[in-house]
Write an enzyme that holds these catalytic residues in place. Structure first.
Site, PDB file in Angstrom:
ATOM      1  N   VAL A  27       0.810  -1.226   0.000  1.00 60.53           N
ATOM      2  CA  VAL A  27       0.000   0.000   0.000  1.00 60.53           C
ATOM      3  C   VAL A  27       0.840   1.271   0.000  1.00 60.53           C
ATOM      4  O   VAL A  27       0.321   2.358  -0.266  1.00 60.53           O
ATOM      5  CB  VAL A  27      -1.009   0.026   1.183  1.00 60.53           C
ATOM      6  CG1 VAL A  27      -1.972  -1.134   1.107  1.00 60.53           C
ATOM      7  CG2 VAL A  27      -0.305   0.086   2.545  1.00 60.53           C
TER       8      VAL A  27
ATOM      9  N   TYR B 267       1.333   6.570  15.168  1.00 61.66           N
ATOM     10  CA  TYR B 267       0.076   5.821  15.000  1.00 61.66           C
ATOM     11  C   TYR B 267      -1.113   6.743  15.234  1.00 61.66           C
ATOM     12  O   TYR B 267      -2.056   6.768  14.442  1.00 61.66           O
ATOM     13  CB  TYR B 267       0.047   4.643  15.987  1.00 61.66           C
ATOM     14  CG  TYR B 267      -1.074   3.651  15.730  1.00 61.66           C
ATOM     15  CD1 TYR B 267      -1.055   2.838  14.605  1.00 61.66           C
ATOM     16  CD2 TYR B 267      -2.125   3.509  16.629  1.00 61.66           C
ATOM     17  CE1 TYR B 267      -2.079   1.914  14.369  1.00 61.66           C
ATOM     18  CE2 TYR B 267      -3.147   2.593  16.406  1.00 61.66           C
ATOM     19  CZ  TYR B 267      -3.112   1.792  15.267  1.00 61.66           C
ATOM     20  OH  TYR B 267      -4.125   0.879  15.044  1.00 61.66           O
TER      21      TYR B 267
HETATM   22  N1  LIG Z   1      -5.806  -5.263  16.464  1.00 61.68           N
HETATM   23  C1  LIG Z   1      -6.202  -4.168  17.075  1.00 61.68           C
HETATM   24  O1  LIG Z   1      -6.334  -4.122  18.309  1.00 61.68           O
HETATM   25  C2  LIG Z   1      -6.534  -2.935  16.281  1.00 61.68           C
HETATM   26  C3  LIG Z   1      -7.172  -1.888  16.947  1.00 61.68           C
HETATM   27  C4  LIG Z   1      -7.502  -0.731  16.241  1.00 61.68           C
HETATM   28  C5  LIG Z   1      -7.193  -0.646  14.893  1.00 61.68           C
HETATM   29  N2  LIG Z   1      -6.562  -1.693  14.281  1.00 61.68           N
HETATM   30  C6  LIG Z   1      -6.264  -1.528  12.863  1.00 61.68           C
HETATM   31  O2  LIG Z   1      -6.814  -2.608  12.137  1.00 61.68           O
HETATM   32  C7  LIG Z   1      -6.003  -2.891  10.991  1.00 61.68           C
HETATM   33  C8  LIG Z   1      -5.632  -4.361  11.009  1.00 61.68           C
HETATM   34  O3  LIG Z   1      -4.940  -4.608  12.221  1.00 61.68           O
HETATM   35  P1  LIG Z   1      -4.542  -6.089  12.675  1.00 61.68           P
HETATM   36  O4  LIG Z   1      -4.519  -6.075  14.143  1.00 61.68           O
HETATM   37  O5  LIG Z   1      -5.344  -7.093  11.947  1.00 61.68           O
HETATM   38  O6  LIG Z   1      -3.014  -6.117  12.148  1.00 61.68           O
HETATM   39  P2  LIG Z   1      -2.064  -7.334  11.725  1.00 61.68           P
HETATM   40  O7  LIG Z   1      -0.678  -6.849  11.932  1.00 61.68           O
HETATM   41  O8  LIG Z   1      -2.466  -8.576  12.446  1.00 61.68           O
HETATM   42  O9  LIG Z   1      -2.367  -7.488  10.167  1.00 61.68           O
HETATM   43  C9  LIG Z   1      -2.013  -6.430   9.315  1.00 61.68           C
HETATM   44  C10 LIG Z   1      -1.942  -6.906   7.886  1.00 61.68           C
HETATM   45  O10 LIG Z   1      -1.538  -5.784   7.080  1.00 61.68           O
HETATM   46  C11 LIG Z   1      -0.535  -6.215   6.172  1.00 61.68           C
HETATM   47  N3  LIG Z   1       0.329  -5.105   5.778  1.00 61.68           N
HETATM   48  C12 LIG Z   1       1.232  -4.436   6.541  1.00 61.68           C
HETATM   49  N4  LIG Z   1       1.891  -3.537   5.800  1.00 61.68           N
HETATM   50  C13 LIG Z   1       1.381  -3.613   4.546  1.00 61.68           C
HETATM   51  C14 LIG Z   1       1.657  -2.939   3.316  1.00 61.68           C
HETATM   52  N5  LIG Z   1       2.635  -2.011   3.246  1.00 61.68           N
HETATM   53  N6  LIG Z   1       0.934  -3.263   2.229  1.00 61.68           N
HETATM   54  C15 LIG Z   1      -0.021  -4.227   2.290  1.00 61.68           C
HETATM   55  N7  LIG Z   1      -0.311  -4.914   3.409  1.00 61.68           N
HETATM   56  C16 LIG Z   1       0.389  -4.604   4.522  1.00 61.68           C
HETATM   57  C17 LIG Z   1       0.231  -7.285   6.942  1.00 61.68           C
HETATM   58  O11 LIG Z   1       0.971  -8.140   6.067  1.00 61.68           O
HETATM   59  C18 LIG Z   1      -0.911  -8.013   7.667  1.00 61.68           C
HETATM   60  O12 LIG Z   1      -1.470  -9.036   6.873  1.00 61.68           O
HETATM   61  C19 LIG Z   1      -4.822  -1.937  11.083  1.00 61.68           C
HETATM   62  O13 LIG Z   1      -5.056  -0.804  10.284  1.00 61.68           O
HETATM   63  C20 LIG Z   1      -4.782  -1.571  12.543  1.00 61.68           C
HETATM   64  O14 LIG Z   1      -4.167  -0.333  12.774  1.00 61.68           O
HETATM   65  C21 LIG Z   1      -6.229  -2.823  14.940  1.00 61.68           C
END
Ligand SMILES: NC(=O)c1ccc[n+]([C@@H]2O[C@H](COP(=O)([O-])OP(=O)(O)OC[C@H]3O[C@@H](n4cnc5c(N)ncnc54)[C@H](O)[C@@H]3O)[C@@H](O)[C@H]2O)c1
Length: 240
Positions: free
Chosen positions: A55, A147
């Protein structure tokens, strides 16, 4: 079958919340393209295909989007989910490399995604974009400067796009998960996770699927009168 016949591109869908979104969307009748830098492990269903997408790279977005449009002739739903916490330091301590690394994925990645997909949605007469922000894009906390800044930017880019493209039939909303049980959280300091759970009124982390249901609503035609909103799915975290 709340997404019957729709074509959805979900970034960061190899694991965690993005994967739960991809699986739920597929169950609800969508053809789902997961765009990720990592290939999904395990059981991707027949309705989910994977495409290499970084991305942070506009050319990568263009290649992925062109391929989706060539194969399916349309993109009805874009979920900008790829993201990372990346660094926990406050403003005067975070390295410039970490700042850039986090902003490039969370903020610029979401910008590139909308920039690339919106022309297709305009041409086809509409679509739905769900930008995954965070509770940390709504309320402050100490540290995690990049973040917080990038997730707050996602929230406001969402409102900007919602108003800019409302006449094109494109709805744009942000989703704000609270703490969810994903690999991202498994990799962070357990004391931080315990503290956030203790501050969450429901006193537990979400299952990724509970977050995915929020994305499903925003993506579907059930949300046909919904644009520019920020939807917390956070166990009550932002209620006080
Ligand atoms: N888990 C939480 O508690 C939480 C809370 C609030 C927001 N979020 C948001 O939800 C979203 C998903 O979080 P998650 O916990 O599933 O994260 P995760 O780290 O488990 O998964 C993230 C995914 O994004 C992919 N990714 C990372 N960099 C990338 C890039 N440059 N291009 C394409 N893909 C890329 C990774 O390979 C992975 O598959 C994120 O935006 C995160 O900020 C998560």
């Amino acid at each position: 079958m709340r997404l019957q016949g729709k074509v959805a591109l979900v970034t960061g869908g190899a694991r965690g919340i993005g994967r739960a979104i991809a699986e739920l969307f597929a169950e609800q009748g969508a053809r789902v393209i997961v765009g990720d830098i990592d290939a999904p492990g395990g059981s991707a269903s027949g309705r989910i295909t994977w495409r290499d997408l970084d991305v942070r790279d506009l050319a990568s977005w263009q290649a992925a989007t062109d391929a989706v449009v060539e194969e399916h002739q349309r993109i009805d739903v874009l979920v900008n989910n790829a993201g990372l916490v990346g660094a926990y330091e406050p403003i005067d301590e975070i390295s410039l490399q970490d700042w850039t690394r986090v902003v490039e994925v969370n903020q610029t990645g979401t910008f590139y995604g909308m920039r690339t997909v919106i022309p297709h949605m305009r041409a086809q007469g509409g679509g739905s974009i769900v930008n995954v922000s965070s509770i940390w894009g709504m309320v402050g906390c100490p540290g995690v400067a990049a973040y917080q800044a990038s997730k707050a930017a996602v929230r406001m880019m969402t409102k900007n796009a919602a108003l800019s493209y409302v006449a094109d039939g494109i709805r744009v909303n942000s989703l704000h998960p609270g703490i969810a049980d994903t690999p991202m959280i498994a990799e962070q300091d357990t004391a931080i996770t315990a503290e956030v759970i203790a501050e969450t009124p429901m006193r537990r982390a979400a299952a990724p699927r509970e977050i995915a249901y929020g994305a499903l609503f925003l993506a579907s035609d059930e949300a046909s009168y919904v644009t520019g909103i920020e939807l917390p799915v956070d166990g009550g975290y932002t209620a006080p």
